[in-house]
Write a protein that holds these residues in place. Structure first.
Motif, PDB file in Angstrom:
ATOM      1  N   GLY A 121       0.790  -1.216   0.000  1.00  0.00           N
ATOM      2  CA  GLY A 121       0.000   0.000   0.000  1.00  0.00           C
ATOM      3  C   GLY A 121       0.822   1.264   0.000  1.00  0.00           C
ATOM      4  N   THR A 122       2.134   1.149  -0.057  1.00  0.00           N
ATOM      5  CA  THR A 122       3.005   2.332  -0.103  1.00  0.00           C
ATOM      6  C   THR A 122       3.755   2.362  -1.417  1.00  0.00           C
ATOM      7  N   SER A 123       4.211   3.546  -1.785  1.00  0.00           N
ATOM      8  CA  SER A 123       5.072   3.701  -2.969  1.00  0.00           C
ATOM      9  C   SER A 123       6.474   4.106  -2.502  1.00  0.00           C
ATOM     10  N   GLY A 124       7.455   3.989  -3.415  1.00  0.00           N
ATOM     11  CA  GLY A 124       8.836   4.273  -3.020  1.00  0.00           C
ATOM     12  C   GLY A 124       9.597   5.088  -4.045  1.00  0.00           C
ATOM     13  N   SER A 125      10.668   5.721  -3.559  1.00  0.00           N
ATOM     14  CA  SER A 125      11.606   6.436  -4.424  1.00  0.00           C
ATOM     15  C   SER A 125      12.987   6.329  -3.789  1.00  0.00           C
ATOM     16  N   ALA A 126      14.031   6.672  -4.566  1.00  0.00           N
ATOM     17  CA  ALA A 126      15.393   6.556  -4.028  1.00  0.00           C
ATOM     18  C   ALA A 126      16.303   7.547  -4.725  1.00  0.00           C
ATOM     19  N   ARG A 127      17.379   7.888  -4.041  1.00  0.00           N
ATOM     20  CA  ARG A 127      18.415   8.756  -4.589  1.00  0.00           C
ATOM     21  C   ARG A 127      19.741   8.365  -3.961  1.00  0.00           C
ATOM     22  N   LEU A 128      20.846   8.893  -4.536  1.00  0.00           N
ATOM     23  CA  LEU A 128      22.181   8.683  -3.988  1.00  0.00           C
ATOM     24  C   LEU A 128      22.732  10.006  -3.492  1.00  0.00           C
ATOM     25  N   VAL A 129      23.547   9.955  -2.455  1.00  0.00           N
ATOM     26  CA  VAL A 129      24.291  11.119  -1.968  1.00  0.00           C
ATOM     27  C   VAL A 129      25.768  10.765  -2.055  1.00  0.00           C
ATOM     28  N   ASP A 130      26.553  11.550  -2.862  1.00  0.00           N
ATOM     29  CA  ASP A 130      27.950  11.176  -3.087  1.00  0.00           C
ATOM     30  C   ASP A 130      28.839  11.602  -1.916  1.00  0.00           C
ATOM     31  N   THR A 147      14.150  -1.713  -7.609  1.00  0.00           N
ATOM     32  CA  THR A 147      15.504  -1.959  -8.124  1.00  0.00           C
ATOM     33  C   THR A 147      15.938  -0.767  -8.977  1.00  0.00           C
ATOM     34  N   ALA A 148      17.187  -0.313  -8.759  1.00  0.00           N
ATOM     35  CA  ALA A 148      17.772   0.774  -9.570  1.00  0.00           C
ATOM     36  C   ALA A 148      19.204   0.405  -9.918  1.00  0.00           C
ATOM     37  N   LYS A 149      19.705   0.930 -11.030  1.00  0.00           N
ATOM     38  CA  LYS A 149      21.076   0.641 -11.467  1.00  0.00           C
ATOM     39  C   LYS A 149      21.802   1.947 -11.783  1.00  0.00           C
ATOM     40  N   ARG A 150      23.132   1.930 -11.595  1.00  0.00           N
ATOM     41  CA  ARG A 150      23.968   3.070 -11.960  1.00  0.00           C
ATOM     42  C   ARG A 150      25.380   2.589 -12.233  1.00  0.00           C
ATOM     43  N   THR A 151      26.021   3.185 -13.262  1.00  0.00           N
ATOM     44  CA  THR A 151      27.422   2.864 -13.583  1.00  0.00           C
ATOM     45  C   THR A 151      28.329   3.942 -13.013  1.00  0.00           C
ATOM     46  N   PHE A 152      29.275   3.544 -12.176  1.00  0.00           N
ATOM     47  CA  PHE A 152      30.245   4.458 -11.582  1.00  0.00           C
ATOM     48  C   PHE A 152      31.479   4.524 -12.478  1.00  0.00           C
ATOM     49  N   THR A 153      32.003   5.756 -12.697  1.00  0.00           N
ATOM     50  CA  THR A 153      33.140   5.982 -13.588  1.00  0.00           C
ATOM     51  C   THR A 153      34.276   6.652 -12.809  1.00  0.00           C
ATOM     52  N   PRO A 154      35.464   6.755 -13.429  1.00  0.00           N
ATOM     53  CA  PRO A 154      36.579   7.435 -12.743  1.00  0.00           C
ATOM     54  C   PRO A 154      36.279   8.884 -12.379  1.00  0.00           C
ATOM     55  N   ALA A 155      35.230   9.481 -13.003  1.00  0.00           N
ATOM     56  CA  ALA A 155      34.902  10.876 -12.700  1.00  0.00           C
ATOM     57  C   ALA A 155      34.150  11.024 -11.374  1.00  0.00           C
ATOM     58  N   ASP A 156      33.633   9.923 -10.810  1.00  0.00           N
ATOM     59  CA  ASP A 156      32.894  10.000  -9.550  1.00  0.00           C
ATOM     60  C   ASP A 156      33.836  10.180  -8.369  1.00  0.00           C
ATOM     61  N   ARG A 157      33.301  10.837  -7.309  1.00  0.00           N
ATOM     62  CA  ARG A 157      34.114  11.076  -6.120  1.00  0.00           C
ATOM     63  C   ARG A 157      34.286   9.786  -5.324  1.00  0.00           C
ATOM     64  N   PRO A 158      35.508   9.417  -5.017  1.00  0.00           N
ATOM     65  CA  PRO A 158      35.689   8.249  -4.164  1.00  0.00           C
ATOM     66  C   PRO A 158      35.351   8.598  -2.710  1.00  0.00           C
ATOM     67  N   GLY A 159      34.967   7.580  -1.939  1.00  0.00           N
ATOM     68  CA  GLY A 159      34.655   7.791  -0.526  1.00  0.00           C
ATOM     69  C   GLY A 159      33.335   7.158  -0.151  1.00  0.00           C
ATOM     70  N   THR A 160      32.718   7.650   0.941  1.00  0.00           N
ATOM     71  CA  THR A 160      31.479   7.093   1.468  1.00  0.00           C
ATOM     72  C   THR A 160      30.270   7.724   0.785  1.00  0.00           C
ATOM     73  N   TRP A 161      29.434   6.892   0.160  1.00  0.00           N
ATOM     74  CA  TRP A 161      28.184   7.305  -0.469  1.00  0.00           C
ATOM     75  C   TRP A 161      27.011   6.767   0.366  1.00  0.00           C
ATOM     76  N   LYS A 162      25.806   7.265   0.089  1.00  0.00           N
ATOM     77  CA  LYS A 162      24.606   6.766   0.759  1.00  0.00           C
ATOM     78  C   LYS A 162      23.519   6.467  -0.264  1.00  0.00           C
ATOM     79  N   LEU A 163      22.845   5.319  -0.042  1.00  0.00           N
ATOM     80  CA  LEU A 163      21.600   5.037  -0.734  1.00  0.00           C
ATOM     81  C   LEU A 163      20.478   5.496   0.180  1.00  0.00           C
ATOM     82  N   VAL A 164      19.664   6.449  -0.238  1.00  0.00           N
ATOM     83  CA  VAL A 164      18.556   6.979   0.559  1.00  0.00           C
ATOM     84  C   VAL A 164      17.264   6.527  -0.099  1.00  0.00           C
ATOM     85  N   ALA A 165      16.484   5.632   0.595  1.00  0.00           N
ATOM     86  CA  ALA A 165      15.208   5.133   0.091  1.00  0.00           C
ATOM     87  C   ALA A 165      14.067   5.799   0.859  1.00  0.00           C
ATOM     88  N   THR A 166      12.955   6.056   0.176  1.00  0.00           N
ATOM     89  CA  THR A 166      11.799   6.743   0.772  1.00  0.00           C
ATOM     90  C   THR A 166      10.529   5.938   0.533  1.00  0.00           C
TER      91      THR A 166
END
Length: 456
Positions: free
Chosen positions: A62-71, A91-110
């Motif tokens: 009965g609920t809907s969802g969304s998600a985003r990333l925080v670099d 389910t979501a997909k993303r390709t990480f490249t050398p241009a992305d910031r290395p370090g701790t990221w977060k998956l934020v689901a709502t």
């Protein structure tokens, strides 16, 4: 009276019922998203193509969802699309490249229901460990130098990014030398590449041997070593030669002006440079004469060129002589025969305006065989002052080294300002000039001559 009392009691009862009525039901927040997962975790980027990662989470019925990333820098990165399957599985997909910031990221689901939302997050690591392939282009020139002369070392450091190679700027490149008979290369200098990955440095050559460039690599780039380039150190005494010597026009009218041109060079068969500031004598031997006599002289310019104008009085042979200098042997040009003919009676003609060709240049100098040569200049006509002579045909002519004859190579036309530009492929060393043949209103004119050395 009895009825009135009953009415009052009934009203009071209704008022009490209103006071004790239960409040309206409040909106309930949905359950927080569950089952947050990242695969792979950590996300390791080891190639330019990048690494694909999959993100999943679940929401209650009965609920809907969304998600985003925080670099790693705190910036929000949105998914392009999120799919939902089964009972609230996202389910979501993303390709990480050398241009992305290395370090701790977060998956934020709502989770969202009836206008209320609840978030849950999951931290994961992004590691960028791309090891770039590198390459070094290198050239040491000239190939033959005098002892103690300068050798120019230049090249380009590149790295591979996907299918393309790009200049690698801000990196240190070592220059190394191994003499003939030496066992290993020794470092002679270090240079930093510019923003395009190019580098250049000048060193003095004391021994014959091989030169090369070396890149030690970095934490994310491979080391590289260029091909070796050999440079020979010649003896202290150098040869000279006079090339492109020409006496023109031929024939010439008795009493007319004879133009004598040529270039003095020093070096060997593989590498010759113009010899500046040297005295070159112009000599003449008349037909049926046995000895050469001195006529005039000129000093060479920064390209080794010399020129002299003399008055023609007799048919005969002309040549240029260089006596030599310290460390340079003397030389004599080939002789050029000019026939002097008797002057003709004056002919009344309609005056034509004088023309001239200025700023003529053939380049680059020197040029490799097969490469493109460019010719530029301006044709001017005298009209109470020199002005550009537009829309006129001019011809590029060439005389190879050692020849006495000019050959027309190609023609072009001047623009409205009298300027011309054309090009051709380099094949032989020799002298270039541009000729305007003249017309009913303008006289014929020649540019100065420009000698270009073509190396293999």
């Amino acid at each position: 009276m009895f009825k009135r009392i009953h009415a009052v009691v009934a009203a009071a009862a209704m008022a009490g019922a209103m006071l004790i009525a239960p409040p309206a039901a409040a909106t309930t927040a949905p359950p927080a998203p569950d089952g947050l997962a990242v695969s792979p975790n950590p996300v390791i980027v080891s190639t330019d193509a990048g690494t694909a990662a999959t993100f999943t989470f679940t929401t209650a019925a009965g609920t809907s969802g969304s998600a985003r990333l925080v670099d790693a820098g705190g910036d929000t990165v949105n998914f392009g699309s999120i799919s939902v399957t089964g009972a609230g599985v996202y389910t979501a997909k993303r390709t990480f490249t050398p241009a992305d910031r290395p370090g701790t990221w977060k998956l934020v689901a709502t989770a969202i229901k009836d206008g209320e939302s609840v978030e849950a997050d999951l931290s994961f690591q992004v590691q960028v460990k791309v090891q770039r392939a590198t390459s070094l282009d290198f050239d040491a020139s000239p190939d033959v130098v005098g002892r103690g002369d300068r050798v120019h070392l230049r090249g380009t450091l590149k790295y591979r990014q996907g299918p393309a190679w790009k200049g690698y700027g801000g990196q240190q490149v070592d220059l190394a030398f191994k003499p003939f008979g030496g066992g290993s290369y020794g470092k002679v200098g270090t240079v930093t590449t510019d923003s395009s990955g190019r580098f250049w440095i000048t060193e003095r050559a004391w021994r014959s041997g091989w030169w090369r460039a070396e890149f030690a690599g970095t934490s994310d780039a491979d080391a590289a070593v260029s091909d070796s380039d050999r440079v020979d150190v010649r003896t202290s005494v150098r040869d000279s030669r006079i090339t492109g010597f020409d006496a023109s026009p031929e024939p010439v009218v008795d009493g007319g002006t004879l133009r004598l041109r040529g270039t003095l060079q020093v070096g060997d068969r593989w590498n010759r440079d113009g010899h500046r500031g040297q005295l070159v004598k112009i000599m003449f031997r008349p037909d049926r004469g046995y000895g050469w006599r001195y006529v005039t002289s000129d000093r060479t310019d920064h390209r080794g060129r010399f020129q002299a104008d003399v008055t023609a009085t007799a048919s005969g042979w002309w040549r240029a002589e260089y006596a030599g200098a310290k460390g340079v042997r003397g030389s004599v040009s080939q002789a050029d025969h000019v026939r002097v003919r008797a002057s003709e009676p004056p002919v009344v003609v309609i005056p034509r305006s004088a023309t001239r060709i200025v700023k003529f240049n053939a380049g680059p100098e020197p040029v490799k065989r097969g490469r493109t040569m460019y010719f530029r200049g301006t044709l001017q006509i005298w009209e109470r002052g020199w002005v550009g002579f537009g829309h006129q045909k001019v011809t590029v002519q060439f005389k190879k080294a050692g020849s006495h004859h000019w050959k027309s190579v190609k023609s072009t036309r001047t623009n409205g300002s009298g300027k011309f530009y054309t090009k051709t492929k380099a094949s032989l060393a020799g002298t270039w000039r541009v000729v305007f043949s003249g017309n009913d209103e303008a006289k014929r004119s020649y540019s100065h001559r420009d000698y270009v050395w073509v190396r293999r």
